[in-house]
Design a protein around this motif. Structure first.
Motif, PDB file in Angstrom:
ATOM      1  N   UNK A   5       9.121   0.786 -33.841  1.00 33.42           N
ATOM      2  CA  UNK A   5       9.808   1.485 -32.757  1.00 33.42           C
ATOM      3  C   UNK A   5       9.824   0.625 -31.502  1.00 33.42           C
ATOM      4  N   UNK A   6      10.615   1.040 -30.518  1.00 29.87           N
ATOM      5  CA  UNK A   6      10.742   0.223 -29.315  1.00 29.87           C
ATOM      6  C   UNK A   6      10.425   1.009 -28.048  1.00 29.87           C
ATOM      7  N   UNK A   7       9.852   0.285 -27.109  1.00 23.81           N
ATOM      8  CA  UNK A   7       9.509   0.778 -25.780  1.00 23.81           C
ATOM      9  C   UNK A   7      10.445   0.040 -24.827  1.00 23.81           C
ATOM     10  N   UNK A   8      11.420   0.745 -24.271  1.00 18.60           N
ATOM     11  CA  UNK A   8      12.426   0.146 -23.396  1.00 18.60           C
ATOM     12  C   UNK A   8      12.023   0.416 -21.952  1.00 18.60           C
ATOM     13  N   UNK A   9      11.959  -0.653 -21.159  1.00 13.79           N
ATOM     14  CA  UNK A   9      11.474  -0.511 -19.787  1.00 13.79           C
ATOM     15  C   UNK A   9      12.366  -1.235 -18.786  1.00 13.79           C
TER      16      UNK A   9
ATOM     17  N   UNK B 187       2.002 -10.055 -21.450  1.00 14.96           N
ATOM     18  CA  UNK B 187       0.611 -10.219 -21.884  1.00 14.96           C
ATOM     19  C   UNK B 187      -0.099  -8.868 -21.970  1.00 14.96           C
ATOM     20  N   UNK B 188       0.097  -8.035 -20.965  1.00 17.44           N
ATOM     21  CA  UNK B 188      -0.551  -6.720 -20.935  1.00 17.44           C
ATOM     22  C   UNK B 188      -0.094  -5.868 -22.124  1.00 17.44           C
ATOM     23  N   UNK B 189       1.211  -5.823 -22.364  1.00 16.64           N
ATOM     24  CA  UNK B 189       1.740  -5.008 -23.455  1.00 16.64           C
ATOM     25  C   UNK B 189       1.338  -5.555 -24.827  1.00 16.64           C
ATOM     26  N   UNK B 190       1.229  -6.864 -24.952  1.00 21.25           N
ATOM     27  CA  UNK B 190       0.810  -7.460 -26.225  1.00 21.25           C
ATOM     28  C   UNK B 190      -0.584  -6.985 -26.615  1.00 21.25           C
ATOM     29  N   UNK B 191      -1.458  -6.797 -25.644  1.00 22.58           N
ATOM     30  CA  UNK B 191      -2.817  -6.314 -25.918  1.00 22.58           C
ATOM     31  C   UNK B 191      -2.814  -4.909 -26.498  1.00 22.58           C
TER      32      UNK B 191
ATOM     33  N   UNK C 171      10.735  -8.087 -27.677  1.00 23.83           N
ATOM     34  CA  UNK C 171      11.691  -8.403 -28.725  1.00 23.83           C
ATOM     35  C   UNK C 171      13.065  -8.735 -28.159  1.00 23.83           C
ATOM     36  N   UNK C 172      13.286  -8.333 -26.898  1.00 25.49           N
ATOM     37  CA  UNK C 172      14.610  -8.597 -26.340  1.00 25.49           C
ATOM     38  C   UNK C 172      14.576  -8.325 -24.845  1.00 25.49           C
ATOM     39  N   UNK C 173      14.868  -9.341 -24.057  1.00 26.36           N
ATOM     40  CA  UNK C 173      15.017  -9.139 -22.622  1.00 26.36           C
ATOM     41  C   UNK C 173      16.473  -8.795 -22.389  1.00 26.36           C
TER      42      UNK C 173
ATOM     43  N   UNK D   1      16.111  -7.162  -8.818  1.00 20.61           N
ATOM     44  CA  UNK D   1      14.678  -7.414  -8.649  1.00 20.61           C
ATOM     45  C   UNK D   1      13.855  -6.565  -9.613  1.00 20.61           C
ATOM     46  N   UNK D   2      14.419  -6.279 -10.764  1.00 23.67           N
ATOM     47  CA  UNK D   2      13.705  -5.519 -11.791  1.00 23.67           C
ATOM     48  C   UNK D   2      13.660  -6.308 -13.083  1.00 23.67           C
ATOM     49  N   UNK D   3      12.630  -6.040 -13.871  1.00 26.22           N
ATOM     50  CA  UNK D   3      12.496  -6.593 -15.215  1.00 26.22           C
ATOM     51  C   UNK D   3      13.109  -5.563 -16.162  1.00 26.22           C
ATOM     52  N   UNK D   4      13.932  -6.009 -17.087  1.00 27.39           N
ATOM     53  CA  UNK D   4      14.529  -5.114 -18.077  1.00 27.39           C
ATOM     54  C   UNK D   4      14.231  -5.695 -19.450  1.00 27.39           C
ATOM     55  N   UNK D   5      13.482  -4.972 -20.267  1.00 24.90           N
ATOM     56  CA  UNK D   5      13.068  -5.533 -21.548  1.00 24.90           C
ATOM     57  C   UNK D   5      12.848  -4.451 -22.597  1.00 24.90           C
ATOM     58  N   UNK D   6      12.885  -4.886 -23.844  1.00 27.49           N
ATOM     59  CA  UNK D   6      12.591  -4.030 -24.991  1.00 27.49           C
ATOM     60  C   UNK D   6      11.360  -4.614 -25.675  1.00 27.49           C
ATOM     61  N   UNK D   7      10.317  -3.797 -25.818  1.00 29.09           N
ATOM     62  CA  UNK D   7       9.087  -4.213 -26.496  1.00 29.09           C
ATOM     63  C   UNK D   7       8.992  -3.465 -27.822  1.00 29.09           C
ATOM     64  N   UNK D   8       8.809  -4.204 -28.890  1.00 31.58           N
ATOM     65  CA  UNK D   8       8.702  -3.610 -30.221  1.00 31.58           C
ATOM     66  C   UNK D   8       7.239  -3.367 -30.559  1.00 31.58           C
ATOM     67  N   UNK D   9       6.972  -2.209 -31.163  1.00 36.36           N
ATOM     68  CA  UNK D   9       5.613  -1.926 -31.639  1.00 36.36           C
ATOM     69  C   UNK D   9       5.390  -2.744 -32.901  1.00 36.36           C
TER      70      UNK D   9
END
Length: 94
Positions: free
Chosen positions: A35-39, A61-65, A71-73, A81-89
């Motif tokens: 699943x993905x965490x979109x931020x 680094x924090x999310x990897x822990x 998985x995709x910026x 001035x924002x970070x937009x990214x998708x983090x995969x579990x």
């Protein structure tokens, strides 16, 4: 209940750093494997409302822990001035 997607748009910068482990563990526990965490995360000050101001490598680094990998910026949307990214579990939280 497990979800395929959890999103947090302009939320994480409002969470104190010492509270992030609880939030990330909770997201991990409710996402299906893969699943993905979109931020989107603001990286600018806002009269004290933005309490965790960090650049993308710190968030990666924090999310990897907590079992996530970038998985995709995403192409920028909203403020520049924002970070937009998708983090995969990729694994369960430790």
């Amino acid at each position: 209940i497990h979800f395929d997607v959890v999103s947090a748009f302009d939320v994480l910068e409002h969470i104190p750093e010492d509270s992030l482990p609880t939030l990330f563990t909770n997201v991990n526990n409710h996402l299906r494997q893969g699943g993905v965490f979109i931020v989107s995360i603001a990286t600018f000050t806002d009269d004290g409302y933005h309490v965790t101001l960090q650049e993308k490598p710190w968030w990666d680094e924090k999310l990897e822990k907590f079992g996530f990998r970038d998985s995709w910026t995403m192409k920028q949307f909203g403020r520049w001035s924002s970070i937009c990214a998708v983090y995969e579990k990729v694994k369960n939280a430790s």
